[in-house]
Design a protein around this motif. Structure first.
Motif, PDB file in Angstrom:
ATOM      1  N   ARG A 107       0.842  -1.202   0.000  1.00  0.00           N
ATOM      2  CA  ARG A 107       0.000   0.000   0.000  1.00  0.00           C
ATOM      3  C   ARG A 107       0.876   1.251   0.000  1.00  0.00           C
ATOM      4  N   ASP A 108       2.002   1.199   0.713  1.00  0.00           N
ATOM      5  CA  ASP A 108       2.943   2.324   0.711  1.00  0.00           C
ATOM      6  C   ASP A 108       3.502   2.567  -0.690  1.00  0.00           C
ATOM      7  N   LEU A 109       3.848   1.488  -1.400  1.00  0.00           N
ATOM      8  CA  LEU A 109       4.359   1.637  -2.764  1.00  0.00           C
ATOM      9  C   LEU A 109       3.312   2.267  -3.678  1.00  0.00           C
ATOM     10  N   GLN A 110       2.064   1.892  -3.496  1.00  0.00           N
ATOM     11  CA  GLN A 110       0.997   2.483  -4.301  1.00  0.00           C
ATOM     12  C   GLN A 110       0.902   3.983  -4.020  1.00  0.00           C
ATOM     13  N   ALA A 111       1.006   4.363  -2.761  1.00  0.00           N
ATOM     14  CA  ALA A 111       0.931   5.779  -2.389  1.00  0.00           C
ATOM     15  C   ALA A 111       2.125   6.553  -2.959  1.00  0.00           C
ATOM     16  N   ILE A 112       3.309   5.960  -2.901  1.00  0.00           N
ATOM     17  CA  ILE A 112       4.510   6.617  -3.441  1.00  0.00           C
ATOM     18  C   ILE A 112       4.341   6.864  -4.933  1.00  0.00           C
ATOM     19  N   THR A 113       3.823   5.879  -5.645  1.00  0.00           N
ATOM     20  CA  THR A 113       3.622   6.015  -7.089  1.00  0.00           C
ATOM     21  C   THR A 113       2.649   7.141  -7.396  1.00  0.00           C
ATOM     22  N   VAL A 114       1.561   7.218  -6.643  1.00  0.00           N
ATOM     23  CA  VAL A 114       0.576   8.284  -6.848  1.00  0.00           C
ATOM     24  C   VAL A 114       1.209   9.642  -6.572  1.00  0.00           C
ATOM     25  N   GLN A 115       2.006   9.738  -5.510  1.00  0.00           N
ATOM     26  CA  GLN A 115       2.667  10.996  -5.171  1.00  0.00           C
ATOM     27  C   GLN A 115       3.638  11.421  -6.264  1.00  0.00           C
ATOM     28  N   GLN A 116       4.407  10.483  -6.779  1.00  0.00           N
ATOM     29  CA  GLN A 116       5.368  10.828  -7.832  1.00  0.00           C
ATOM     30  C   GLN A 116       4.655  11.243  -9.109  1.00  0.00           C
ATOM     31  N   SER A 117       3.547  10.608  -9.407  1.00  0.00           N
ATOM     32  CA  SER A 117       2.776  10.965 -10.591  1.00  0.00           C
ATOM     33  C   SER A 117       2.218  12.380 -10.449  1.00  0.00           C
ATOM     34  N   ALA A 118       1.694  12.689  -9.273  1.00  0.00           N
ATOM     35  CA  ALA A 118       1.154  14.029  -9.030  1.00  0.00           C
ATOM     36  C   ALA A 118       2.262  15.078  -9.105  1.00  0.00           C
ATOM     37  N   LYS A 119       3.435  14.750  -8.567  1.00  0.00           N
ATOM     38  CA  LYS A 119       4.566  15.676  -8.603  1.00  0.00           C
ATOM     39  C   LYS A 119       4.989  15.943 -10.044  1.00  0.00           C
ATOM     40  N   SER A 120       5.052  14.903 -10.857  1.00  0.00           N
ATOM     41  CA  SER A 120       5.419  15.069 -12.269  1.00  0.00           C
ATOM     42  C   SER A 120       4.400  15.931 -13.000  1.00  0.00           C
ATOM     43  N   GLU A 121       3.148  15.716 -12.694  1.00  0.00           N
ATOM     44  CA  GLU A 121       2.089  16.498 -13.333  1.00  0.00           C
ATOM     45  C   GLU A 121       2.183  17.968 -12.923  1.00  0.00           C
ATOM     46  N   GLU A 122       2.455  18.226 -11.656  1.00  0.00           N
ATOM     47  CA  GLU A 122       2.613  19.606 -11.184  1.00  0.00           C
ATOM     48  C   GLU A 122       3.799  20.278 -11.869  1.00  0.00           C
ATOM     49  N   GLN A 123       4.898  19.537 -12.019  1.00  0.00           N
ATOM     50  CA  GLN A 123       6.072  20.099 -12.673  1.00  0.00           C
ATOM     51  C   GLN A 123       5.774  20.423 -14.137  1.00  0.00           C
ATOM     52  N   ALA A 124       5.025  19.574 -14.798  1.00  0.00           N
ATOM     53  CA  ALA A 124       4.661  19.814 -16.196  1.00  0.00           C
ATOM     54  C   ALA A 124       3.763  21.045 -16.305  1.00  0.00           C
ATOM     55  N   GLN A 125       2.836  21.188 -15.382  1.00  0.00           N
ATOM     56  CA  GLN A 125       1.957  22.355 -15.388  1.00  0.00           C
ATOM     57  C   GLN A 125       2.743  23.640 -15.127  1.00  0.00           C
ATOM     58  N   ALA A 126       3.677  23.575 -14.184  1.00  0.00           N
ATOM     59  CA  ALA A 126       4.499  24.749 -13.883  1.00  0.00           C
ATOM     60  C   ALA A 126       5.345  25.135 -15.095  1.00  0.00           C
ATOM     61  N   GLU A 127       5.881  24.147 -15.793  1.00  0.00           N
ATOM     62  CA  GLU A 127       6.680  24.407 -16.986  1.00  0.00           C
ATOM     63  C   GLU A 127       5.814  25.049 -18.083  1.00  0.00           C
ATOM     64  N   ALA A 128       4.595  24.569 -18.223  1.00  0.00           N
ATOM     65  CA  ALA A 128       3.685  25.143 -19.228  1.00  0.00           C
ATOM     66  C   ALA A 128       3.354  26.603 -18.906  1.00  0.00           C
ATOM     67  N   ILE A 129       3.180  26.900 -17.634  1.00  0.00           N
ATOM     68  CA  ILE A 129       2.887  28.275 -17.217  1.00  0.00           C
ATOM     69  C   ILE A 129       4.101  29.153 -17.489  1.00  0.00           C
ATOM     70  N   ARG A 130       5.300  28.649 -17.191  1.00  0.00           N
ATOM     71  CA  ARG A 130       6.514  29.420 -17.447  1.00  0.00           C
ATOM     72  C   ARG A 130       6.646  29.732 -18.947  1.00  0.00           C
ATOM     73  N   LYS A 131       6.332  28.762 -19.782  1.00  0.00           N
ATOM     74  CA  LYS A 131       6.404  28.975 -21.222  1.00  0.00           C
ATOM     75  C   LYS A 131       5.394  30.039 -21.667  1.00  0.00           C
ATOM     76  N   GLN A 132       4.206  30.005 -21.105  1.00  0.00           N
ATOM     77  CA  GLN A 132       3.189  30.995 -21.441  1.00  0.00           C
ATOM     78  C   GLN A 132       3.620  32.388 -21.031  1.00  0.00           C
ATOM     79  N   LEU A 133       4.343  32.477 -19.926  1.00  0.00           N
ATOM     80  CA  LEU A 133       4.809  33.769 -19.423  1.00  0.00           C
ATOM     81  C   LEU A 133       6.128  34.203 -20.085  1.00  0.00           C
ATOM     82  N   GLY A 134       6.686  33.312 -20.881  1.00  0.00           N
ATOM     83  CA  GLY A 134       7.945  33.612 -21.563  1.00  0.00           C
ATOM     84  C   GLY A 134       9.156  33.529 -20.656  1.00  0.00           C
ATOM     85  N   LEU A 135       9.078  32.766 -19.612  1.00  0.00           N
ATOM     86  CA  LEU A 135      10.194  32.610 -18.682  1.00  0.00           C
ATOM     87  C   LEU A 135      11.059  31.434 -19.029  1.00  0.00           C
TER      88      LEU A 135
END
Length: 135
Positions: A107-135
């Motif tokens: 169950r811990d491994l399942q939670a870790i996987t979900v956390q890493q997936s969410a972290k990757s998604e957040e990083q992708a969203q942040a990168e997309a926002i930076r691109k929109q802002l021209g940063l």
């Protein structure tokens, strides 16, 4: 059946419990198998065998999952044979060998996987926002 006094006492407490019955109730959802273009195997069966292993710690199971892309077909096949054999042997254990800790680790491994997936998604969203802002 070859049970000692402690086995009989524990058997009285756990009833028809046999080793492996907890891991059977768990699922493989949330555990992502990395791409492995060089190997072919049933990922769900592999995860089920890995999930049921009591000889491996949670961290070892995690490292195996992460190493899948680097493993050869021979290594995958041999690992599955070992995990199959472990499953068979441990199913013959006396009832005092319970597996709750290993079910919790999965169950811990399942939670870790979900956390890493969410972290990757957040990083992708942040990168997309930076691109929109021209940063």
């Amino acid at each position: 059946m070859g049970y000692d006094d402690e086995d009989l006492r524990v058997l009285g407490e756990v009833g028809t419990y046999r080793f492996g019955s907890l891991s059977v109730q768990q699922a493989n959802e949330g555990i992502a198998v990395p791409a492995h273009p060089e190997t072919k195997f049933d990922e769900q069966r592999f995860l089920t065998l890995l999930r049921g292993s009591i000889s491996l710690t949670r961290d070892e199971k995690w490292r195996i999952i992460q190493a899948i892309p680097k493993l050869s077909q021979f290594q995958i096949d041999e690992l599955q044979k070992i995990l199959d054999e472990e499953k068979r042997k441990f199913s013959e254990l006396s009832p005092k060998h319970l597996e709750e800790k290993h079910a919790e680790d999965w169950r811990d491994l399942q939670a870790i996987t979900v956390q890493q997936s969410a972290k990757s998604e957040e990083q992708a969203q942040a990168e997309a926002i930076r691109k929109q802002l021209g940063l």
